[in-house]
Write a protein that holds these residues in place. Structure first.
Motif, short mmCIF file in Angstrom:
data_model
loop_
_atom_site.label_atom_id
_atom_site.label_comp_id
_atom_site.label_asym_id
_atom_site.label_seq_id
_atom_site.Cartn_x
_atom_site.Cartn_y
_atom_site.Cartn_z
N THR A 90 0.86 -1.17 0.00
CA THR A 90 0.00 0.00 0.00
C THR A 90 0.90 1.22 0.00
O THR A 90 1.69 1.42 0.92
CB THR A 90 -0.92 0.02 1.24
OG1 THR A 90 -1.72 -1.15 1.23
CG2 THR A 90 -1.82 1.24 1.22
N ILE A 91 0.80 2.01 -1.05
CA ILE A 91 1.59 3.23 -1.18
C ILE A 91 0.72 4.38 -0.66
O ILE A 91 -0.37 4.60 -1.19
CB ILE A 91 2.01 3.46 -2.64
CG1 ILE A 91 2.82 2.27 -3.14
CG2 ILE A 91 2.79 4.76 -2.77
CD1 ILE A 91 3.06 2.25 -4.62
N PRO A 92 1.17 5.08 0.38
CA PRO A 92 0.34 6.14 0.95
C PRO A 92 0.09 7.28 -0.03
O PRO A 92 0.84 7.49 -0.97
CB PRO A 92 1.14 6.63 2.16
CG PRO A 92 2.44 5.93 2.13
CD PRO A 92 2.45 4.94 1.03
N ALA A 93 -0.99 8.02 0.24
CA ALA A 93 -1.32 9.18 -0.58
C ALA A 93 -0.23 10.22 -0.43
O ALA A 93 0.37 10.35 0.65
CB ALA A 93 -2.66 9.75 -0.16
N PRO A 94 0.02 10.98 -1.49
CA PRO A 94 1.05 12.04 -1.40
C PRO A 94 0.62 13.17 -0.49
O PRO A 94 -0.50 13.40 -0.24
CB PRO A 94 1.19 12.53 -2.84
CG PRO A 94 0.01 12.04 -3.57
CD PRO A 94 -0.56 10.89 -2.80
#
Length: 94
Positions: A90-94
């Protein structure tokens, strides 16, 4: 309220069987996310609230890159699933 997985058929005839509410909780993204996953022989990317992917193709890395770009544009996390449906990243939101 209990949410059950509901199979849906996309316009191209492929089927999905994802429960959006449980997926959001599992991913830790209550507000929404972009998801890259494998279904019916193709890698797909879609918004959390859609049964229809905005892109699909044979190349996993290509779909991951495209899903990541769309997630950045929309300031949403990007959830990447393995072919078996488990969340691998899961790549966090910028």
């Amino acid at each position: 309220m209990t949410h059950l997985p509901v199979p849906s058929t996309r316009p191209d005839g492929r089927t999905t069987n994802h429960d959006r509410t449980e997926s959001r909780r599992e991913a830790g993204c209550e507000a929404g996310y972009i998801e890259t996953y494998y279904a019916d022989g193709a890698w797909c990317s879609r918004r959390y609230d859609s049964d229809i992917p905005f892109a699909d193709g044979d190349e996993e890395l290509e779909q991951i890159a495209l899903g990541s770009q769309v997630a950045r544009w929309n300031r949403l996390p990007h959830v990447i699933r393995a072919a078996d449906g488990s969340i691998t990243e899961t790549i966090p939101a910028p």
